[in-house]
Design a protein around this motif. Structure first.
Motif, PDB file in Angstrom:
ATOM      1  N   VAL A 179       0.968  -1.198  -0.145  1.00  0.00           N
ATOM      2  CA  VAL A 179       0.160   0.060  -0.051  1.00  0.00           C
ATOM      3  C   VAL A 179       1.037   1.147   0.084  1.00  0.00           C
ATOM      4  O   VAL A 179       1.869   1.267   0.888  1.00  0.00           O
ATOM      5  N   SER A 180       0.877   2.085  -1.138  1.00  0.00           N
ATOM      6  CA  SER A 180       1.273   3.369  -1.023  1.00  0.00           C
ATOM      7  C   SER A 180       0.492   4.194  -0.613  1.00  0.00           C
ATOM      8  O   SER A 180      -0.555   4.535  -1.074  1.00  0.00           O
ATOM      9  N   MET A 181       0.959   5.334   0.496  1.00  0.00           N
ATOM     10  CA  MET A 181      -0.012   6.256   1.196  1.00  0.00           C
ATOM     11  C   MET A 181       0.597   7.640   0.770  1.00  0.00           C
ATOM     12  O   MET A 181       1.642   7.893   1.217  1.00  0.00           O
ATOM     13  N   GLY A 182      -0.227   8.489   0.349  1.00  0.00           N
ATOM     14  CA  GLY A 182       0.261   9.949   0.232  1.00  0.00           C
ATOM     15  C   GLY A 182       1.270  10.251  -0.668  1.00  0.00           C
ATOM     16  O   GLY A 182       1.943   9.246  -1.338  1.00  0.00           O
ATOM     17  N   SER A 183       1.656  11.664  -0.598  1.00  0.00           N
ATOM     18  CA  SER A 183       2.883  12.060  -1.647  1.00  0.00           C
ATOM     19  C   SER A 183       4.172  11.922  -0.848  1.00  0.00           C
ATOM     20  O   SER A 183       5.239  12.176  -1.430  1.00  0.00           O
TER      21      SER A 183
ATOM     22  N   SER B   9       5.213   7.143   1.658  1.00  0.00           N
ATOM     23  CA  SER B   9       4.969   6.169   2.599  1.00  0.00           C
ATOM     24  C   SER B   9       4.290   4.926   1.843  1.00  0.00           C
ATOM     25  O   SER B   9       3.588   5.061   1.103  1.00  0.00           O
ATOM     26  N   VAL B  10       5.008   3.665   2.522  1.00  0.00           N
ATOM     27  CA  VAL B  10       4.563   2.457   1.639  1.00  0.00           C
ATOM     28  C   VAL B  10       4.562   1.348   2.893  1.00  0.00           C
ATOM     29  O   VAL B  10       5.280   1.387   3.784  1.00  0.00           O
ATOM     30  N   LEU B  11       3.547   0.573   2.752  1.00  0.00           N
ATOM     31  CA  LEU B  11       3.659  -0.544   3.869  1.00  0.00           C
ATOM     32  C   LEU B  11       3.589  -1.842   2.995  1.00  0.00           C
ATOM     33  O   LEU B  11       2.517  -2.008   1.916  1.00  0.00           O
ATOM     34  N   SER B  12       4.219  -2.866   2.958  1.00  0.00           N
ATOM     35  CA  SER B  12       4.202  -3.914   2.169  1.00  0.00           C
ATOM     36  C   SER B  12       4.419  -5.172   3.309  1.00  0.00           C
ATOM     37  O   SER B  12       5.098  -5.024   4.424  1.00  0.00           O
ATOM     38  N   VAL B  13       3.664  -6.074   3.204  1.00  0.00           N
ATOM     39  CA  VAL B  13       3.612  -7.296   3.884  1.00  0.00           C
ATOM     40  C   VAL B  13       4.000  -8.592   2.993  1.00  0.00           C
ATOM     41  O   VAL B  13       3.344  -8.781   1.758  1.00  0.00           O
TER      42      VAL B  13
END
Length: 153
Positions: free
Chosen positions: A98-102, A105-109
């Motif tokens: 999931v990429s969040m905002g400009s 920020s990234v969340l990977s599982v």
């Protein structure tokens, strides 16, 4: 002579490459740096927390390791850490990203093919967190990872 030189070079490089290919190697490499915190929780500690919080998900884990780092954006150590984390994650299947905002920020599982390990990589502008969970990463655990429901109080 040429074979000897090549063998010596491989012997010198192999430990560095292998160190980045294990979570322990990442902890050893980055843990001593300023702004970096490493945590290892054994099965016995996880079981105590699971009993205390009545948390079925934690009962499935046998080990939890975390590297949390406060890196400034464009810091060379941050870039090296992210490359090593990506290299380590290559042995896993990407469950989601999931990429969040400009701000990038990234969340990977990630989950390994045997469903025995899961990785979570959270990258923000000023912080990076890499967490490895070892245990029974079954469908229920994967659903919890997808819904960000794994909590340790």
């Amino acid at each position: 002579m040429r074979k000897t030189v090549i063998m010596l070079m491989m012997l010198c490089i192999a430990p560095l490459w292998a160190a980045a290919q294990s979570f322990e190697g990442l902890m050893e490499r980055y843990g001593p740096n300023e702004g970096v915190v490493t945590v290892t929780m054994s099965k016995s500690v996880l079981q105590r927390i699971a009993r205390r919080d009545d948390n079925e998900l934690l009962r499935k884990l046998t080990e939890l390791k975390v590297i949390s780092a406060s890196f400034k954006c464009c810091d060379t150590l941050r870039e090296a850490f992210l490359k090593d984390a990506d290299r380590y994650a290559e042995g896993f299947d990407n469950l989601y990203k999931v990429s969040m905002g400009s701000d990038g920020s990234v969340l990977s599982v990630y989950v390994d093919s045997k469903c025995r390990k899961a990785l979570m990589l959270s990258v923000e502008a000023d912080a990076v967190l890499l967490m490895e969970m070892v245990g029974d990463i079954d469908g229920q655990m994967q659903d919890a990872l997808l819904n960000n429901e794994i909590r340790i109080k």
